[in-house]
Design an enzyme around this catalytic site. Sequence first.
Site, PDB file in Angstrom:
ATOM      1  N   LYS A  52     -43.279 -16.992   0.481  1.00 36.23           N
ATOM      2  CA  LYS A  52     -41.854 -16.807   0.796  1.00 36.23           C
ATOM      3  C   LYS A  52     -41.229 -18.149   1.187  1.00 36.23           C
ATOM      4  O   LYS A  52     -40.108 -18.471   0.798  1.00 36.23           O
ATOM      5  CB  LYS A  52     -41.690 -15.774   1.918  1.00 36.23           C
ATOM      6  CG  LYS A  52     -42.009 -14.354   1.462  1.00 36.23           C
ATOM      7  CD  LYS A  52     -42.170 -13.367   2.612  1.00 36.23           C
ATOM      8  CE  LYS A  52     -42.651 -12.018   2.107  1.00 36.23           C
ATOM      9  NZ  LYS A  52     -42.969 -11.061   3.192  1.00 36.23           N
ATOM     10  N   GLN A  96     -43.120 -10.386   9.524  1.00 39.00           N
ATOM     11  CA  GLN A  96     -44.221 -10.089   8.591  1.00 39.00           C
ATOM     12  C   GLN A  96     -45.094  -8.973   9.176  1.00 39.00           C
ATOM     13  O   GLN A  96     -45.645  -9.126  10.263  1.00 39.00           O
ATOM     14  CB  GLN A  96     -45.035 -11.370   8.330  1.00 39.00           C
ATOM     15  CG  GLN A  96     -46.122 -11.196   7.290  1.00 39.00           C
ATOM     16  CD  GLN A  96     -45.593 -10.876   5.891  1.00 39.00           C
ATOM     17  OE1 GLN A  96     -44.582 -11.428   5.440  1.00 39.00           O
ATOM     18  NE2 GLN A  96     -46.236  -9.958   5.193  1.00 39.00           N
ATOM     19  N   ASP A 119     -35.016  -7.634   5.233  1.00 39.26           N
ATOM     20  CA  ASP A 119     -36.074  -6.758   4.728  1.00 39.26           C
ATOM     21  C   ASP A 119     -35.596  -5.310   4.629  1.00 39.26           C
ATOM     22  O   ASP A 119     -36.283  -4.468   4.073  1.00 39.26           O
ATOM     23  CB  ASP A 119     -37.301  -6.805   5.670  1.00 39.26           C
ATOM     24  CG  ASP A 119     -38.455  -7.580   5.048  1.00 39.26           C
ATOM     25  OD1 ASP A 119     -38.442  -7.770   3.813  1.00 39.26           O
ATOM     26  OD2 ASP A 119     -39.363  -7.986   5.792  1.00 39.26           O
TER      27      ASP A 119
END
Length: 285
Positions: A52, A96, A119
Amino acid sequence: MQILDGKALAKKIEGNVTNEVAKLKVQTNSTPGLAVILVGQDPASQAYVSMKKKACDRVGFYSVTHEMPEDISQDAIENTIAMMNQNQNIDGILIQLPLPPQIDTTKILELVNPAKDVDGFHPYNVGRLVTDLDGFVPCTPLGVMQLLNEYSIDVKGKNCCVIGASNIVGKPMASLLLNANATVEVCHIFTDDLKKHTLNADIIFVGVGVINLIKEDMVKDGTIIIDIGINRSDNGKLVGDVDFENVSKKCSYITPVPGGVGPMTIAMLLSNTLKAAKLNAQKKD
Ligand code: NAD
């Protein structure tokens, strides 16, 4: 059989994001910024965060990774999120997952400012997705929809079988499909006779984490297969949830692993972060 080439589409999207970032810099003198919280030493999480970060660098984003030890406290993560919520240079915040067991993941996700929730895991954005309102949509299912769109595959009226019902893959996938007027079935670990459901499907979306879950005899001729699973086979190769070699002979379209849904997930993180940066830039005007 045609391959749905996520790698190629992701590259195209990255190119568009790069151009948009350059424009945004000229228009608003700002650079999109992404902050990532990475807890512990899990190799898969480290690899995802590294991919990422590299993608952010390629398109010209500012990015920062907050690496935290496995035994970090709830308070310490919460304080970091509070700081990033306030930070004007940060447009997107990504936690994460998974977080270690001592951490209340739901509480952490709820603390992220929904306007920076790239997200799409905050209940506010989940609610907007379910009610078909604009918001941030989880990157993996969003990437799948873009891939289908690229190949002019319309899901309207199609029998779609989603296998896997997690908050980050299966459930948002099902919502997006329903919003696009598909007929949606969601299967999971407790589904009885999975084959009965897959044989009825025009499109199968599988994100479970079981190698070869979908076999040739579970698929009717001409089915479209979207393989979201990422697994490491015994010989170290990256594979999905579908027996690609045999199933690909029967289907009309299929995503490869790697090179299918995975690259699209990263591309959608970039486009979600760009979207957040544009919205934040408007607010500053
Ligand atoms: P998860 O463990 O949270 O959820 C797995 C889901 O699969 C559950 O709903 C469970 O009920 C279901 N399931 C498990 N075994 C099953 C079986 N035998 N039959 C039917 N359903 C079964 O996992 P997740 O985070 O949703 O990830 C699922 C897979 O997708 C993993 O392989 C993960 O690596 C992959 N993934 C890929 C991407 C990508 O970018 N391609 C992104 C996220 C996750």
